[in-house]
Design an enzyme around this catalytic site. Structure first.
Site, PDB file in Angstrom:
ATOM      1  N   HIS A 115       0.746  -0.766 -10.311  1.00  0.00           N
ATOM      2  CA  HIS A 115      -0.390  -1.061  -9.448  1.00  0.00           C
ATOM      3  C   HIS A 115       0.055  -0.980  -8.001  1.00  0.00           C
ATOM      4  O   HIS A 115       1.176  -1.353  -7.684  1.00  0.00           O
ATOM      5  CB  HIS A 115      -0.935  -2.471  -9.739  1.00  0.00           C
ATOM      6  CG  HIS A 115      -2.303  -2.684  -9.205  1.00  0.00           C
ATOM      7  ND1 HIS A 115      -2.529  -3.108  -7.923  1.00  0.00           N
ATOM      8  CD2 HIS A 115      -3.521  -2.504  -9.779  1.00  0.00           C
ATOM      9  CE1 HIS A 115      -3.831  -3.185  -7.738  1.00  0.00           C
ATOM     10  NE2 HIS A 115      -4.462  -2.816  -8.832  1.00  0.00           N
ATOM     11  N   ASP A 168      -5.963  -2.762 -17.172  1.00  0.00           N
ATOM     12  CA  ASP A 168      -6.411  -1.735 -18.110  1.00  0.00           C
ATOM     13  C   ASP A 168      -5.545  -1.617 -19.352  1.00  0.00           C
ATOM     14  O   ASP A 168      -5.887  -0.895 -20.280  1.00  0.00           O
ATOM     15  CB  ASP A 168      -6.476  -0.378 -17.402  1.00  0.00           C
ATOM     16  CG  ASP A 168      -7.580  -0.365 -16.372  1.00  0.00           C
ATOM     17  OD1 ASP A 168      -8.620  -0.959 -16.649  1.00  0.00           O
ATOM     18  OD2 ASP A 168      -7.391   0.218 -15.295  1.00  0.00           O
TER      19      ASP A 168
HETATM   20  N1  CMC Z   1       4.427   5.248 -15.293  1.00  0.00           N
HETATM   21  C1  CMC Z   1       5.580   5.764 -14.822  1.00  0.00           C
HETATM   22  N2  CMC Z   1       5.974   5.692 -13.541  1.00  0.00           N
HETATM   23  C2  CMC Z   1       5.144   5.101 -12.678  1.00  0.00           C
HETATM   24  C3  CMC Z   1       3.912   4.545 -13.085  1.00  0.00           C
HETATM   25  C4  CMC Z   1       3.565   4.634 -14.447  1.00  0.00           C
HETATM   26  N3  CMC Z   1       2.416   4.137 -14.889  1.00  0.00           N
HETATM   27  N4  CMC Z   1       3.294   4.024 -12.011  1.00  0.00           N
HETATM   28  C5  CMC Z   1       4.085   4.236 -10.967  1.00  0.00           C
HETATM   29  N5  CMC Z   1       5.210   4.886 -11.369  1.00  0.00           N
HETATM   30  C6  CMC Z   1       6.359   5.251 -10.516  1.00  0.00           C
HETATM   31  C7  CMC Z   1       6.030   6.480  -9.678  1.00  0.00           C
HETATM   32  O1  CMC Z   1       6.440   7.654 -10.321  1.00  0.00           O
HETATM   33  C8  CMC Z   1       6.804   6.198  -8.419  1.00  0.00           C
HETATM   34  O2  CMC Z   1       8.167   6.529  -8.666  1.00  0.00           O
HETATM   35  P1  CMC Z   1       9.103   7.070  -7.453  1.00  0.00           P
HETATM   36  O3  CMC Z   1       9.154   5.973  -6.443  1.00  0.00           O
HETATM   37  O4  CMC Z   1      10.398   7.338  -8.121  1.00  0.00           O
HETATM   38  O5  CMC Z   1       8.428   8.313  -6.944  1.00  0.00           O
HETATM   39  C9  CMC Z   1       6.745   4.695  -8.262  1.00  0.00           C
HETATM   40  O6  CMC Z   1       6.536   4.179  -9.602  1.00  0.00           O
HETATM   41  C10 CMC Z   1       5.610   4.206  -7.369  1.00  0.00           C
HETATM   42  O7  CMC Z   1       4.408   4.801  -7.847  1.00  0.00           O
HETATM   43  P2  CMC Z   1       3.270   5.371  -6.897  1.00  0.00           P
HETATM   44  O8  CMC Z   1       2.466   6.389  -7.629  1.00  0.00           O
HETATM   45  O9  CMC Z   1       3.853   5.765  -5.587  1.00  0.00           O
HETATM   46  O10 CMC Z   1       2.408   4.063  -6.685  1.00  0.00           O
HETATM   47  P3  CMC Z   1       0.914   3.989  -6.232  1.00  0.00           P
HETATM   48  O11 CMC Z   1       0.744   2.642  -5.651  1.00  0.00           O
HETATM   49  O12 CMC Z   1       0.565   5.159  -5.368  1.00  0.00           O
HETATM   50  O13 CMC Z   1       0.087   4.139  -7.596  1.00  0.00           O
HETATM   51  C11 CMC Z   1      -1.037   3.601  -9.619  1.00  0.00           C
HETATM   52  C12 CMC Z   1      -0.438   3.074  -8.296  1.00  0.00           C
HETATM   53  C13 CMC Z   1      -1.844   2.493 -10.265  1.00  0.00           C
HETATM   54  C14 CMC Z   1      -1.985   4.775  -9.321  1.00  0.00           C
HETATM   55  C15 CMC Z   1       0.136   4.057 -10.527  1.00  0.00           C
HETATM   56  O14 CMC Z   1       0.963   2.960 -10.830  1.00  0.00           O
HETATM   57  C16 CMC Z   1      -0.362   4.713 -11.815  1.00  0.00           C
HETATM   58  O15 CMC Z   1      -0.631   5.914 -11.825  1.00  0.00           O
HETATM   59  N6  CMC Z   1      -0.512   3.918 -12.955  1.00  0.00           N
HETATM   60  C17 CMC Z   1      -1.063   4.456 -14.144  1.00  0.00           C
HETATM   61  C18 CMC Z   1      -2.576   4.478 -14.051  1.00  0.00           C
HETATM   62  C19 CMC Z   1      -3.180   3.085 -14.167  1.00  0.00           C
HETATM   63  O16 CMC Z   1      -2.839   2.300 -15.039  1.00  0.00           O
HETATM   64  N7  CMC Z   1      -4.152   2.791 -13.258  1.00  0.00           N
HETATM   65  C20 CMC Z   1      -4.888   1.539 -13.277  1.00  0.00           C
HETATM   66  C21 CMC Z   1      -4.655   0.692 -12.065  1.00  0.00           C
HETATM   67  S1  CMC Z   1      -5.336  -0.956 -12.247  1.00  0.00           S
HETATM   68  C22 CMC Z   1      -7.035  -0.757 -12.309  1.00  0.00           C
HETATM   69  C23 CMC Z   1      -7.625  -0.117 -11.111  1.00  0.00           C
HETATM   70  O17 CMC Z   1      -7.217  -0.388  -9.972  1.00  0.00           O
HETATM   71  O18 CMC Z   1      -8.557   0.644 -11.274  1.00  0.00           O
END
Ligand code: CMC
Length: 434
Positions: free
Chosen positions: A311, A369
């Site tokens: 998140h 989720d």
């Molecule tokens: N699985 C594997 N690696 C992950 C995941 C994951 N679910 N989430 C983040 N990472 C890694 C990502 O690859 C990155 O690694 P690095 O620093 O080596 O490049 C690091 O963790 C930080 O991730 P980010 O994408 O820069 O973080 P963000 O804040 O931009 O994204 C997120 C947040 C929720 C989009 C992401 O964690 C994700 O895609 N999660 C899976 C989808 C999900 O469950 N979404 C629901 C969110 S809660 C409900 C809502 O808000 O709607």
């Protein structure tokens, strides 16, 4: 909204030896913000923050998240206490008005919402224009946007009474429209609202009753539905809420703004994650395949991510995920579901990921989720409806935030800038010379 941000000193920014002072503001709790509004005027520079990881777009008094501690407060009340003791409509009143209602206010609010559950009969024709296999979220975007063509007397955001009316209509009509989107997708007749039932019980009836048979709402299931709605009601300035605020900042009508929020919520990184998560759990299929998926999630060359994990704000367990896990167990027990393969996989996956250095170091914890798909599926909803239910609940947050923005006279139209890296000015070349 009465602005409450307080002065908390100044920050100094030095560019090419010239120092510019920037005001710092404090809220009631949480990090301070540096006011960069005059930065361009004074220095000719913009700030650069794609994805808005360090940017406050607004002052707000609705929802507070401490991502480090894993706390979520609606108007100061912890989400766990609201999920345990409140109802969705009471929580809606709280989010919209700032305080919990007294008995009289509560009854009047429930009465108002209940009296707006019907939708204009002609809205029905919109559904029949969709293909049978249309995704219910596509129907939601289209139909909610179309409400502005029906309710002209509540479309002016500058008129207080119209604004109230639009907010009440949206909360009241979302379940009716969501249930119709579902019924249409499975080819069953629409069920009209039953105003003798609670908000959630009425919604379940509109989704699952059929004219040929009597339908009794299970109170345990209605209570679980209500809790799920409370958990999803608001989450400060997330992507869809910011979309609603941005759309609203131009003076767009409330129904169009909520349709914009629904469109944004649909994406798998946001509200679409619950659908994606359950699909992932089903795809994993058996506990012994979990390591393969953990390895894929860690592999930078593989776009796969563990859905329901991670998140932007929470760097700890999402407090909503804890309540959701408890609700999932309660629903499965009530329905007598003893063996749930997806629940077994989810629990094992959570255990493995929470001990894996990749997830530990990046502070990736289960989010709301992770469990919601399992419980919604046990309640009888197909995966395509999961994000619809999220949209239904989040409408309360969207309208509260939209209303707060309109009451805040310091707000201006949202208009970010950019660092331009495209071609600089050049002369047009006729096609014969290209
Ligand atoms: N699985 C594997 N690696 C992950 C995941 C994951 N679910 N989430 C983040 N990472 C890694 C990502 O690859 C990155 O690694 P690095 O620093 O080596 O490049 C690091 O963790 C930080 O991730 P980010 O994408 O820069 O973080 P963000 O804040 O931009 O994204 C997120 C947040 C929720 C989009 C992401 O964690 C994700 O895609 N999660 C899976 C989808 C999900 O469950 N979404 C629901 C969110 S809660 C409900 C809502 O808000 O709607």
């Amino acid at each position: 909204m009465e602005n409450k941000i307080k002065d908390a000193g100044t920050a100094k920014l030095e560019i090419d030896g010239k120092v510019t002072e920037l005001p710092i503001y404090a809220g009631s709790v949480g990090p301070n913000g540096i006011d960069v509004r005059a930065l361009y005027k004074h220095t000719g520079h913009f700030t650069f923050d794609p994805g808005y990881t360090s940017t406050c777009s607004t002052e707000s008094q609705i929802t507070y998240i401490d991502g480090g501690k894993g706390t979520l407060l609606y108007r100061g009340y912890p989400i766990e206490q609201l999920a345990e003791n409140s109802t969705f409509l009471e929580t809606a009143y709280l989010l919209m008005n700032g305080e919990l209602p007294d008995k009289q206010q509560s009854e009047a609010f429930v009465d108002t919402i209940t009296n707006h559950t019907m939708i204009h009969e002609q809205v029905e024709r919109f559904f029949h224009g969709f293909r049978r296999d249309a995704h219910p979220m596509a129907m939601m975007c289209g139909t909610i946007g179309a409400l502005s063509a029906f309710y002209h007397d509540s479309s002016d955001p500058q008129n207080n009474e119209q604004r109230d009316m639009a907010m009440h209509r949206l909360i009241a009509k979302l379940p009716t429209i969501a249930a119709r989107a579902y019924k249409y997708s499975i080819g069953q007749p629409f069920v009209y609202p039953d105003n003798s039932l609670s908000y959630s019980a009425n919604f379940l009836k509109m989704c699952f009753a059929v004219p040929a048979e009597p339908y009794e709402v299970n109170p345990v299931i209605a209570d679980a539905m209500d809790k799920i709605f409370i958990l999803h009601a608001d989450h400060e300035q997330n992507a869809s809420t910011s979309t609603v605020r941005l759309a609203g900042s131009s003076g767009a009508n409330p129904y169009a703004c909520i349709a914009a929020g629904i469109a944004c919520l649909w994406g798998p990184s946001h509200g679409g994650a619950n659908e994606a998560c359950l699909n992932m759990l089903k795809e994993i299929g058996t506990v012994d395949r979990i390591p393969e998926y953990i390895a894929r999630a860690k592999d930078k060359k593989d776009p796969f991510r563990l859905m329901g994990f991670g998140h932007r704000v929470y760097k700890n367990y999402d407090p909503r995920a804890r309540v959701m896990q408890k609700t999932t167990h309660a629903v499965l027990a009530e329905l007598g579901i003893k063996d749930s393969a997806v629940l077994d996989i989810a629990m094992e996956l959570e255990k493995i990921a929470l001990n894996d250095p990749y997830f530990v170091e990046k502070k990736l914890y289960p989010n709301v989720d992770f469990y919601s798909g399992i419980v919604l599926s046990a309640l009888g909803f197909p995966t395509s409806m999961f994000t619809v239910l999220f949209a239904l609940a989040r409408t309360v947050g969207w309208i509260s935030q939209w209303n707060e923005m309109l009451e805040d006279k310091t707000q201006r139209i949202g208009r970010p800038r950019q660092i331009y890296t495209g071609a600089t000015q050049r002369d047009y070349v006729p096609v014969s010379k290209r």
